[in-house]
Scaffold this motif. Structure first.
Motif, PDB file in Angstrom:
ATOM      1  N   GLY A 299       0.634  -1.313  -0.103  1.00  0.00           N
ATOM      2  CA  GLY A 299       0.047  -0.133  -0.023  1.00  0.00           C
ATOM      3  C   GLY A 299       0.651   1.212   0.085  1.00  0.00           C
ATOM      4  N   ALA A 300       2.151   1.089   0.341  1.00  0.00           N
ATOM      5  CA  ALA A 300       3.040   2.408   0.333  1.00  0.00           C
ATOM      6  C   ALA A 300       3.296   2.937  -0.979  1.00  0.00           C
ATOM      7  N   LEU A 301       3.120   1.837  -1.985  1.00  0.00           N
ATOM      8  CA  LEU A 301       3.230   2.496  -3.375  1.00  0.00           C
ATOM      9  C   LEU A 301       2.254   3.332  -3.782  1.00  0.00           C
ATOM     10  N   VAL A 302       1.041   3.583  -3.160  1.00  0.00           N
ATOM     11  CA  VAL A 302       0.024   4.441  -3.656  1.00  0.00           C
ATOM     12  C   VAL A 302       0.304   5.754  -2.965  1.00  0.00           C
ATOM     13  N   ARG A 303       0.254   6.878  -3.610  1.00  0.00           N
ATOM     14  CA  ARG A 303       0.305   8.326  -2.980  1.00  0.00           C
ATOM     15  C   ARG A 303      -1.129   8.549  -2.250  1.00  0.00           C
ATOM     16  N   ARG A 304      -1.034   9.176  -1.220  1.00  0.00           N
ATOM     17  CA  ARG A 304      -2.357   9.539  -0.539  1.00  0.00           C
ATOM     18  C   ARG A 304      -2.454  11.177  -0.732  1.00  0.00           C
ATOM     19  N   ASP A 305      -2.637  11.441  -1.927  1.00  0.00           N
ATOM     20  CA  ASP A 305      -2.877  13.027  -2.074  1.00  0.00           C
ATOM     21  C   ASP A 305      -4.143  13.260  -2.606  1.00  0.00           C
ATOM     22  N   PRO A 306      -4.621  14.632  -2.949  1.00  0.00           N
ATOM     23  CA  PRO A 306      -6.046  14.939  -3.458  1.00  0.00           C
ATOM     24  C   PRO A 306      -6.455  14.033  -4.401  1.00  0.00           C
ATOM     25  N   ALA A 307      -5.585  13.704  -5.127  1.00  0.00           N
ATOM     26  CA  ALA A 307      -6.249  12.726  -6.305  1.00  0.00           C
ATOM     27  C   ALA A 307      -6.597  11.299  -5.891  1.00  0.00           C
TER      28      ALA A 307
END
Length: 119
Positions: free
Chosen positions: A56-64
């Motif tokens: 799961g760390a490979l996925v950015r948690r940004d506004p998108a």
């Protein structure tokens, strides 16, 4: 064959830092601009198998991430991460450095030098 592959986004200062650090270390680098050439399912699975971080760390948690309606429960498994990144390649963390059977996310920036120094 390059010593290290960097999955790179030229608009990201952390990604540019990794590329610069590799150059300063004299590391032979293959650069893959993953937004221009997104990874396919097999490549994502191979990358996740090498990644020293949780999938799961490979996925950015940004506004998108939020705009796509995603939550933590949507990126809890390898299969889910692959599905999310196939649909939303912009959400992949960057930079990602790969050497042989190891891969790291180059965040924070300090991780890059240690990875480059380890054969």
């Amino acid at each position: 064959m390059a010593d290290v592959t960097i999955l790179h986004n030229s608009r990201c200062s952390t990604s540019r830092h990794a590329l610069s650090a590799a150059g300063e270390a004299g590391t032979d680098v293959e650069v893959i601009e993953y937004l221009k050439t997104p990874l396919d399912e097999a490549a994502l699975r191979e990358l996740l198998g090498k990644l020293e971080d949780e999938p799961g760390a490979l996925v950015r948690r940004d506004p998108a991430f939020a705009a796509a309606g995603l939550t933590e429960s949507d990126v809890a498994t390898v299969d889910q991460v692959v599905a999310v990144l196939l649909e939303h390649p912009r959400l992949m963390q960057r930079p990602v450095l790969v050497r042989g059977d190891r891969a790291i996310i180059g965040r924070p920036k300090e991780r890059v030098a240690g990875f480059l120094a380890t054969p």
